[in-house]
Scaffold this motif. Structure first.
Motif, PDB file in Angstrom:
ATOM      1  N   MET A 136       0.835  -1.211   0.000  1.00 21.38           N
ATOM      2  CA  MET A 136       0.000   0.000   0.000  1.00 21.38           C
ATOM      3  C   MET A 136       0.867   1.258   0.000  1.00 21.38           C
ATOM      4  O   MET A 136       0.583   2.228  -0.712  1.00 21.38           O
ATOM      5  N   ALA A 137       1.932   1.234   0.808  1.00 18.41           N
ATOM      6  CA  ALA A 137       2.825   2.389   0.855  1.00 18.41           C
ATOM      7  C   ALA A 137       3.528   2.588  -0.484  1.00 18.41           C
ATOM      8  O   ALA A 137       3.740   3.728  -0.921  1.00 18.41           O
ATOM      9  N   ALA A 138       3.893   1.482  -1.146  1.00 13.80           N
ATOM     10  CA  ALA A 138       4.541   1.590  -2.457  1.00 13.80           C
ATOM     11  C   ALA A 138       3.613   2.281  -3.452  1.00 13.80           C
ATOM     12  O   ALA A 138       4.053   3.123  -4.254  1.00 13.80           O
ATOM     13  N   TYR A 139       2.343   1.944  -3.392  1.00 16.00           N
ATOM     14  CA  TYR A 139       1.377   2.553  -4.316  1.00 16.00           C
ATOM     15  C   TYR A 139       1.171   4.036  -3.996  1.00 16.00           C
ATOM     16  O   TYR A 139       1.268   4.892  -4.872  1.00 16.00           O
ATOM     17  N   VAL A 140       0.916   4.339  -2.711  1.00 13.79           N
ATOM     18  CA  VAL A 140       0.578   5.708  -2.323  1.00 13.79           C
ATOM     19  C   VAL A 140       1.803   6.626  -2.426  1.00 13.79           C
ATOM     20  O   VAL A 140       1.769   7.674  -3.096  1.00 13.79           O
ATOM     21  N   VAL A 141       2.900   6.225  -1.767  1.00 15.58           N
ATOM     22  CA  VAL A 141       4.096   7.070  -1.763  1.00 15.58           C
ATOM     23  C   VAL A 141       4.702   7.155  -3.158  1.00 15.58           C
ATOM     24  O   VAL A 141       5.155   8.229  -3.589  1.00 15.58           O
ATOM     25  N   GLY A 142       4.723   6.013  -3.873  1.00 13.40           N
ATOM     26  CA  GLY A 142       5.277   6.015  -5.226  1.00 13.40           C
ATOM     27  C   GLY A 142       4.548   6.958  -6.153  1.00 13.40           C
ATOM     28  O   GLY A 142       5.161   7.669  -6.956  1.00 13.40           O
ATOM     29  N   ARG A 143       3.221   6.987  -6.043  1.00 10.62           N
ATOM     30  CA  ARG A 143       2.451   7.908  -6.886  1.00 10.62           C
ATOM     31  C   ARG A 143       2.700   9.353  -6.483  1.00 10.62           C
ATOM     32  O   ARG A 143       2.800  10.237  -7.337  1.00 10.62           O
ATOM     33  N   ARG A 144       2.784   9.602  -5.182  1.00 13.81           N
ATOM     34  CA  ARG A 144       3.048  10.968  -4.734  1.00 13.81           C
ATOM     35  C   ARG A 144       4.405  11.468  -5.224  1.00 13.81           C
ATOM     36  O   ARG A 144       4.568  12.650  -5.529  1.00 13.81           O
ATOM     37  N   LEU A 145       5.376  10.550  -5.286  1.00 13.59           N
ATOM     38  CA  LEU A 145       6.715  10.934  -5.745  1.00 13.59           C
ATOM     39  C   LEU A 145       6.822  10.969  -7.271  1.00 13.59           C
ATOM     40  O   LEU A 145       7.861  11.362  -7.814  1.00 13.59           O
ATOM     41  N   GLY A 146       5.765  10.536  -7.956  1.00 17.16           N
ATOM     42  CA  GLY A 146       5.781  10.550  -9.419  1.00 17.16           C
ATOM     43  C   GLY A 146       6.647   9.475 -10.032  1.00 17.16           C
ATOM     44  O   GLY A 146       7.190   9.659 -11.125  1.00 17.16           O
TER      45      GLY A 146
END
Length: 375
Positions: A134-144
């Motif tokens: 979940m963190a990979a999806y959320v944080v990864g998207r936020r970081l572009g």
């Protein structure tokens, strides 16, 4: 006369695809020989790099052969890109050899080990896995960060490092630059875990079993798990290895899930001859057949064979060594195919994602153990 009669009797039905003539056995053998000859030079180069990397890995166990292989491959690619003559074999090493290595990983697993780790370990493993993804999806998207790269870093951190990246790469079709960056990120935080985790364990006064569960769920690569846990104690080391191998089984459902997502994005409903779409039952069968990669089926079958005792215990060390060498060959090839300009364009954000996920897995593992009273 016999040939003519047969042709007249059967008509067009005997040749459903007139534009694709049937190959004779000698022609098929010649075709395979040409393919092997075309891929041989590149395969030999990747194998040679892997052999040197394996030696380097024995000198520096915390680095290991696979990481040394991809570093050497990237270094060679930076000095001189492989010629067109070598590229087919290197591509084969980076894909098929990678898949074969995943199959052999199953030889190290017994399906009964999932039960042996006890009821308290599975919630910690599954909880840390879910939080990391979940963190990979959320944080990864936020970081572009690109989808495939954040997927590789996410599964590599949450499951088992290089082995998980090796399994997921052909499923999602990740490019070599993404694989190289994910591997580098995983390696960096493996080293950090070796240095930091024993200190954390002693600071929190963790038991041997609790620390083994912590190391087995929060450290990525198997060699690093062993290095971290055995530093804390022999009992912690033994328990951590069982947890780590059980955690490796999560490769199967994760790859099936990713294969389903990838298939949904890229493949439309199969067409039937003459136009139209396939009947619903045939469509479902085709989707199911295409959903399951062959190497994951092989992985499960080898794990089952090991569980049933078909694979003798004396064969385990050799098979484990061979599977690691195949992963080293594949990652050496991926390094040789790496586009360094693509890595530079990725910037530091994927590294930041890897650090965030490492913290998420570590804190989640400790928190779940604390809440369950495991230590």
């Amino acid at each position: 006369m016999q040939h003519d009669t047969s042709s007249e009797a059967s008509g067009p039905a005997e040749d459903p695809s007139p534009h694709t003539p049937t190959r004779t056995a000698p022609e098929a053998r010649e075709s395979w020989s040409r393919r092997l000859a075309g891929r041989g030079p590149g395969l030999l180069v990747a194998t040679a790099v892997a052999a040197v990397a394996t030696v380097v890995g024995t000198w520096f166990p915390l680095v290991g052969g696979p990481v040394a292989g991809i570093v050497m491959g990237v270094s060679l690619a930076a000095a001189r890109r492989p010629s067109k003559r070598l590229q087919p074999g290197i591509a084969t090493a980076g894909r098929f050899v990678l898949q074969l290595a995943v199959v052999l990983l199953g030889c190290q697993l017994s399906l009964t080990q999932v039960l042996q780790v006890g009821g308290s370990s599975l919630p910690v493993m599954l909880g840390s896995l879910a939080m990391c993804l979940m963190a990979a999806y959320v944080v990864g998207r936020r970081l572009g960060i690109a989808r495939d790269l954040r997927t590789l870093i996410g599964v590599g951190t949450s499951i088992c490092g290089a082995s998980a990246i090796a399994a997921v790469t052909p499923v999602i079709g990740a490019v070599s630059a993404e694989v190289a960056y994910a591997m580098s990120t995983i390696f960096l935080f493996n080293v950090a875990a070796v240095l930091v985790f024993p200190f954390v364990g002693h600071l929190l006064d963790m038991s041997q079993q609790a620390f083994g569960l912590f190391a087995g769920t929060a450290v990525n690569d198997t060699s690093s798990v062993v290095a971290v846990a055995t530093t804390y104690g022999d009992e912690a080391g033994q328990y951590a290895v069982v947890v780590k191998l059980t955690r490796t089984l999560m490769i199967i459902p994760i790859c099936l899930w990713l294969a389903a997502l990838t298939r949904r994005r890229t493949v439309a409903s199969p067409a039937v001859p003459g136009g139209g779409t396939a009947p619903p039952y045939r469509t479902a069968l085709v989707k199911v057949a295409r959903l399951v990669p062959w190497f994951l089926v092989g992985f499960l079958l080898t794990a089952l064979a090991n569980t049933l005792g078909v694979i003798p215990d004396r064969a385990h060390p050799g098979l484990a060594t061979f599977s690691v060498f195949l992963i080293t060959v594949a990652l050496s090839a991926i390094g040789l195919m790496t586009d360094l300009r693509g890595l530079r364009r990725a910037g530091a954000r994927p590294l930041l994602l890897g650090g965030c996920l490492w913290l998420v897995v570590s804190v989640t593992s400790l928190l779940l153990q604390y809440l369950s009273g495991s230590w």
